[in-house]
Design an enzyme around this catalytic site. Structure first.
Site, PDB file in Angstrom:
ATOM      1  N   ASN A 307       0.860  -1.193   0.000  1.00  0.00           N
ATOM      2  CA  ASN A 307       0.000   0.000   0.000  1.00  0.00           C
ATOM      3  C   ASN A 307       0.898   1.246   0.000  1.00  0.00           C
ATOM      4  O   ASN A 307       0.868   2.070   0.919  1.00  0.00           O
ATOM      5  CB  ASN A 307      -0.918  -0.020   1.220  1.00  0.00           C
ATOM      6  CG  ASN A 307      -2.134   0.875   1.056  1.00  0.00           C
ATOM      7  OD1 ASN A 307      -2.255   1.605   0.068  1.00  0.00           O
ATOM      8  ND2 ASN A 307      -3.037   0.835   2.018  1.00  0.00           N
ATOM      9  N   HIS A 338      -6.490   2.808  11.360  1.00  0.00           N
ATOM     10  CA  HIS A 338      -7.268   1.661  10.887  1.00  0.00           C
ATOM     11  C   HIS A 338      -8.462   1.338  11.781  1.00  0.00           C
ATOM     12  O   HIS A 338      -9.346   0.592  11.359  1.00  0.00           O
ATOM     13  CB  HIS A 338      -6.377   0.422  10.776  1.00  0.00           C
ATOM     14  CG  HIS A 338      -5.577   0.356   9.512  1.00  0.00           C
ATOM     15  ND1 HIS A 338      -4.346   0.969   9.373  1.00  0.00           N
ATOM     16  CD2 HIS A 338      -5.830  -0.233   8.315  1.00  0.00           C
ATOM     17  CE1 HIS A 338      -3.877   0.751   8.150  1.00  0.00           C
ATOM     18  NE2 HIS A 338      -4.755   0.036   7.489  1.00  0.00           N
TER      19      HIS A 338
END
Length: 435
Positions: A307, A338
């Site tokens: 990512n 997250h």
């Protein structure tokens, strides 16, 4: 071919696919120079609003509200203050929304709404764009709207000044996924003519389509293997290592497919890597560098390439501004961003320790391993070890229940990170003595 339909019927894939014709239309109109710069901003903003309502329903207000507040802060605060206030507000808002998910999952024991999960995913991407823009303004890379809302300009003038910000925060090709695009690149793309040749664009998109097809074929094959075998709850001893490795492989293939789809949508709209870049402008960073991710024998390299645009954003936002324990602070913030699920906290802290160990282990190895056969053996061994540690971390981050996390920690898979922890302690002690 039912499996291929299942991919495109995945909620985010479905809406990303629905946005494709509009992305191509936007790029075509830019090539033809058919509408003004303001019309382009409005096209992207309107598309983002429509896509948000279609994908999120009433939850779209959870994305619209912080976007409006962020623009108000960007236009009203001094450049030196803008990042602190926008960061605090955006992360506070996102944390409250994540607490709503925690309440649903852990207190009510109910599955969360699909639309709410899409909203949280979009909100996390919005946080990236808001903080990236505020940092650009704070560092002088982007000039803030002169006067802001404190000036005596008319409402229409205020809206015109804020339109590029609104459009950037909510533009539809990046609303539900995709690499982080800097405000400079976004503005250069909207204000300039397209550097994307139609024929080149066609072949680039066709290649991405073939990649998705190949990854989905692999995904089906691996999922059948996973479904046919034992799970983490009923595996025995060394069998658990195979279970974790194959399950993590399934997660990785899914991520790769969705990242390439997101990249295709950005490319179709003209925000891809073929865009001409002005001097000093940051280039396009794809999230899925599959070749590097699957062949690297270093956890630190995997961390930088996994990512990739998010990794760069975290480095700029946290790592470069941390005075003590920058690596741990970066991964701790990543866990916060997250959602702070128990598995995410454990997984990201473990990841930080593994990266720290990786630096010391490979520095030591490069110093003492000289012969070519030994280097090949060392590289092969550390590649396998890296893949197994990443599989362990990935499952820890993805699991939602404490019982599943406990099963993972009690399995033989915990041996691999423990080996790195022991080596970290030994090599850190050796380094301290040498210093």
């Amino acid at each position: 071919m039912e499996w291929l339909w299942l991919f495109f019927l995945h909620p985010i894939s479905f809406y990303q696919g629905a946005a494709f014709p509009f992305a191509l239309l936007f790029n075509y109109l830019c090539i033809m120079d058919s509408f003004s710069t303001r019309a382009r901003y409005l096209f992207l903003l309107t598309g983002g609003g429509a896509l948000a309502v279609a994908a999120m329903g009433s939850y779209a207000v959870l994305v619209f509200t912080p976007a409006v507040c962020a623009v108000a802060l960007l236009c009203s605060l001094a450049p030196q203050q803008v990042h602190r206030w926008t960061f605090c507000f955006q992360m506070s808002w996102q944390t409250l929304c994540h607490l709503g998910l925690h309440y649903t999952e852990y207190y009510l024991h109910e599955p969360p709404s699909v639309r709410f999960c899409i909203t949280l995913s979009s909100l996390m991407l919005l946080t990236q764009r808001v903080t990236s823009l505020s940092l650009d303004i704070c560092e002088g890379k982007v000039k803030a709207a002169s006067g802001g809302f404190r000036s005596r300009s008319s409402l229409s003038e205020h809206v015109c000044k804020a339109l590029p910000y609104f459009s950037y925060l909510l533009f539809f090709p990046a609303l539900l996924g995709g690499s982080l695009c800097s405000f400079q690149r976004f503005q250069a793309r909207v204000q300039g003519s397209s550097a994307l040749h139609p024929r080149h664009s066609f072949w680039a998109l066709s290649w991405r389509g073939l990649q998705i097809l190949g990854l989905e074929c692999l995904n089906v094959a691996v999922s059948r293997v996973v479904d046919a075998g034992a799970g983490l709850t009923d595996c025995q001893q060394f069998e658990c290592i195979y279970v974790v490795w194959t399950t993590a492989g399934l997660f990785k293939l899914t991520y790769y497919s969705h990242w390439i789809l997101d990249d295709s949508l950005l490319h179709a709209a003209g925000f891809g890597p073929e865009l001409g870049q002005s001097p000093g402008e940051e280039g396009y960073v794809p999230d899925a560098d599959i070749w590097t991710l699957e062949r690297t024998h270093r956890i630190s390299v995997f961390s930088r390439k996994w990512n990739q645009s998010t990794a760069r954003w975290l480095r700029r936002l946290v790592f470069q501004h941390s005075r003590a324990w920058p690596l741990l602070q970066t991964f701790a913030f990543s866990a916060w961003w997250h959602g702070l699920h128990p598995g995410q906290v454990f997984g990201f802290v473990c990841w930080a320790v593994m990266v720290e160990a990786d630096y010391l282990i490979h520095s030591f190895a490069n110093e003492f391993i000289r012969s070519w056969p030994m280097r090949l053996f060392y590289r092969t061994l550390t590649w396998a070890h890296t893949q197994l540690i990443i599989a362990y971390i990935m499952l820890a981050v993805e699991v939602r229940s404490l019982s599943s996390l406990w099963l993972l920690c009690n399995s033989y898979n915990s041996v691999f990170p423990m080996v790195y922890c022991i080596l970290l302690l030994l090599l850190a002690k050796r380094k301290h003595k040498c210093n």
